[in-house]
Design a protein around this motif. Structure first.
Motif, PDB file in Angstrom:
ATOM      1  N   GLY A  69      71.055  57.762 -36.223  1.00  0.00           N
ATOM      2  CA  GLY A  69      71.126  59.138 -35.745  1.00  0.00           C
ATOM      3  C   GLY A  69      70.647  60.118 -36.797  1.00  0.00           C
ATOM      4  N   ALA A  70      71.065  59.894 -38.038  1.00  0.00           N
ATOM      5  CA  ALA A  70      70.619  60.768 -39.129  1.00  0.00           C
ATOM      6  C   ALA A  70      69.116  60.640 -39.350  1.00  0.00           C
ATOM      7  N   LEU A  71      68.620  59.428 -39.319  1.00  0.00           N
ATOM      8  CA  LEU A  71      67.187  59.203 -39.503  1.00  0.00           C
ATOM      9  C   LEU A  71      66.378  59.847 -38.378  1.00  0.00           C
ATOM     10  N   ALA A  72      66.844  59.702 -37.161  1.00  0.00           N
ATOM     11  CA  ALA A  72      66.145  60.319 -36.026  1.00  0.00           C
ATOM     12  C   ALA A  72      66.188  61.834 -36.120  1.00  0.00           C
ATOM     13  N   GLY A  73      67.314  62.382 -36.560  1.00  0.00           N
ATOM     14  CA  GLY A  73      67.417  63.829 -36.719  1.00  0.00           C
ATOM     15  C   GLY A  73      66.441  64.372 -37.735  1.00  0.00           C
ATOM     16  N   LEU A  74      66.314  63.685 -38.855  1.00  0.00           N
ATOM     17  CA  LEU A  74      65.349  64.107 -39.869  1.00  0.00           C
ATOM     18  C   LEU A  74      63.918  64.001 -39.356  1.00  0.00           C
ATOM     19  N   ALA A  75      63.604  62.905 -38.683  1.00  0.00           N
ATOM     20  CA  ALA A  75      62.245  62.700 -38.182  1.00  0.00           C
ATOM     21  C   ALA A  75      61.872  63.769 -37.149  1.00  0.00           C
ATOM     22  N   VAL A  76      62.773  64.052 -36.235  1.00  0.00           N
ATOM     23  CA  VAL A  76      62.483  65.058 -35.203  1.00  0.00           C
ATOM     24  C   VAL A  76      62.404  66.453 -35.817  1.00  0.00           C
ATOM     25  N   SER A  77      63.229  66.741 -36.813  1.00  0.00           N
ATOM     26  CA  SER A  77      63.174  68.052 -37.468  1.00  0.00           C
ATOM     27  C   SER A  77      61.832  68.273 -38.152  1.00  0.00           C
ATOM     28  N   VAL A  78      61.357  67.262 -38.856  1.00  0.00           N
ATOM     29  CA  VAL A  78      60.060  67.383 -39.525  1.00  0.00           C
ATOM     30  C   VAL A  78      58.936  67.525 -38.501  1.00  0.00           C
ATOM     31  N   LEU A  79      58.981  66.716 -37.450  1.00  0.00           N
ATOM     32  CA  LEU A  79      57.955  66.788 -36.404  1.00  0.00           C
ATOM     33  C   LEU A  79      57.944  68.163 -35.735  1.00  0.00           C
ATOM     34  N   MET A  80      59.125  68.685 -35.413  1.00  0.00           N
ATOM     35  CA  MET A  80      59.191  69.990 -34.753  1.00  0.00           C
ATOM     36  C   MET A  80      58.726  71.102 -35.695  1.00  0.00           C
ATOM     37  N   ALA A  81      59.032  70.988 -36.982  1.00  0.00           N
ATOM     38  CA  ALA A  81      58.559  71.989 -37.942  1.00  0.00           C
ATOM     39  C   ALA A  81      57.036  71.986 -38.021  1.00  0.00           C
ATOM     40  N   ILE A  82      56.439  70.811 -38.003  1.00  0.00           N
ATOM     41  CA  ILE A  82      54.976  70.719 -38.019  1.00  0.00           C
ATOM     42  C   ILE A  82      54.383  71.321 -36.750  1.00  0.00           C
TER      43      ILE A  82
END
Length: 91
Positions: A69-82
Motif C-alpha cells: 500500500g505504501a509503495l503504491a501510494g508513492l508510485a501513484v503520487s509521483v505519477l500524478m505529480a508528473i
C-alpha cells in the motif's frame, strides 16, 4: 501473483482518491457517473487487497498489505505529480 494484484488494487484506490480531490478535478474534470465509480473503487481497492493478503497467513498478510500500500501510494503520487506538471505546461 497475489502481490501484483494487491499492488494494482492499492494503486487503483490511490488513483481514484487523487482523482476525486478538488485540486485534481480542476485539471481533469469528471462526470457524475465517473465520480461514483471512483468513490466505489476508492473503497473497494484496499478491501480487496486486504482479502488477498490475508489469504494464507495473517501476520505476513498485514505486512504485505501495508508495505505494498505504501509503495503504491508513492508510485501513484509521483505519477500524478508528473501528469499535473505536464498538464500545467500545455498551452
Amino acid at each position: 501473483m497475489i502481490s501484483l494484484c494487491v499492488f494494482v488494487a492499492w494503486a487503483c484506490a490511490f488513483w481514484a482518491h487523487e482523482r476525486l480531490q478538488p485540486r485534481t478535478c480542476k485539471l481533469f474534470p469528471l462526470a457524475q457517473s465517473q465520480r461514483k465509480a471512483y468513490q466505489l473503487l476508492r473503497f473497494c481497492g484496499p478491501v480487496l487487497a486486504l482479502f488477498l493478503c490475508l489469504y494464507r497467513d495473517f501476520e505476513k498478510g498485514l505486512l504485505y498489505w501495508f508495505g505494498l500500500g505504501a509503495l503504491a501510494g508513492l508510485a501513484v503520487s509521483v505519477l500524478m505529480a508528473i501528469l499535473k506538471h505536464t498538464q500545467s505546461r500545455l498551452p
